[in-house]
Design an enzyme around this catalytic site. Structure first.
Site: not given
Ligand code: ARG
Length: 273
Positions: A85, A131, A227
């Site tokens: 992503h 992902d 992420s």
């Molecule tokens: N999707 C997030 C990012 O792009 C990471 C989220 C992780 N969330 C969590 N509750 N551990 O940085």
């Protein structure tokens, strides 16, 4: 006597278990958008030094200054592992990879240029499936005390194992800014079935290619901006920061499983080794 609630839990548990076993869980396509995962900085962590996590990189968007968008882990001199992503919809020439830094703002550092972005063909935004992705660098990194590759975990991680996640993401889900100094947080690997049951109540599915981590005492998690970054057990990469509902709320953080994706990573990276 079984209450309706217990029955529902039992159904969810069987659903999760069967799905995990078969590895074919597919998801309800009407995921409510307000539950969309938060992007994130580490919550409840501590400042650390890159020397303790020399595999950690920042993937930055190349503009007047570099804008941190995601974390990543060094796998080989030209190969960085991150989340799909972080890459989907982007072009290689817009990104740069910064290594060996504890404080991102220090970066007069412009990092290294990117040759190619590769993400898993099975990546699905809505379900967060598969992902995982690779950033191929134009030039080989020079390893040093602060720039080192990490070994991939090949076998499934045991529930309760101590894990550490690192990143420059937000320190709570409502924070406006990323963390300037690299943060580390200690987590434990959560039972996939338990995690699956928790997320099933929100119409999300935890598959066998994901793994969950949280802190028993709560208040610790990865968050937006983390992420793509590493979840490490015993010095090996076991997970890639992927998603969660909120950060350090009532749901564990979800990571792409490195043991599961081991072969995909090896195969894709082979050409650039
Ligand atoms: N999707 C997030 C990012 O792009 C990471 C989220 C992780 N969330 C969590 N509750 N551990 O940085």
């Amino acid at each position: 006597m079984t209450s309706a609630f217990q029955f529902r839990l039992l159904m969810l548990a069987s659903f999760c278990w069967l799905g995990i076993q078969a590895g074919v869980i597919t998801v309800n396509s009407d995921i409510p958008n307000n539950l969309e995962q938060q992007e994130g900085r580490i919550v409840g962590g501590q400042q650390t030094d890159i020397a303790n996590h020399p595999y950690q990189v920042s993937i930055g968007l190349d503009s007047a200054v570099l804008i941190h968008i995601c974390g990543g882990s060094i796998y080989a001199p030209r190969v960085v592992i991150t989340a799909a992503h972080c890459l989907k919809g982007r072009y290689a020439y817009t990104l740069r990879v910064v290594t060996g830094l504890t404080t991102l703002a220090d970066s007069a550092e412009q990092g290294v240029a990117v040759q190619k972005l590769i993400y898993h063909s099975g990546y699905v935004k809505k379900t967060h499936a598969n992902d995982v992705g690779l950033v191929i660098l134009k030039e080989a990194l020079t390893y040093s005390a602060n720039v080192q590759p990490i070994v991939l975990a090949r076998t499934a991680t045991v529930v309760g194992a101590h894990a550490v996640a690192t990143g420059w993401g937000k320190s709570d889900e409502n924070a406006q800014k990323m963390s300037e100094v690299l943060q580390a947080v200690e987590l434990q690997i959560v039972d996939s079935l338990e995690c699956c049951v928790q997320y099933a109540t929100k119409q999300y599915v935890i598959t066998e290619e994901m793994l969950c981590a949280a802190a028993e005492e709560g208040g610790k998690d990865t968050c937006q901006g983390d992420s793509g970054g590493p979840l490490v057990v015993d010095g090996t990469l076991v997970g890639i920061v992927s998603w969660g509902i909120g950060c350090a709320q009532h749901y564990p953080g979800v990571y792409a499983s490195v043991p599961y994706h081991f072969e995909w990573i090896e195969q894709q990276a082979a050409v650039y080794m």
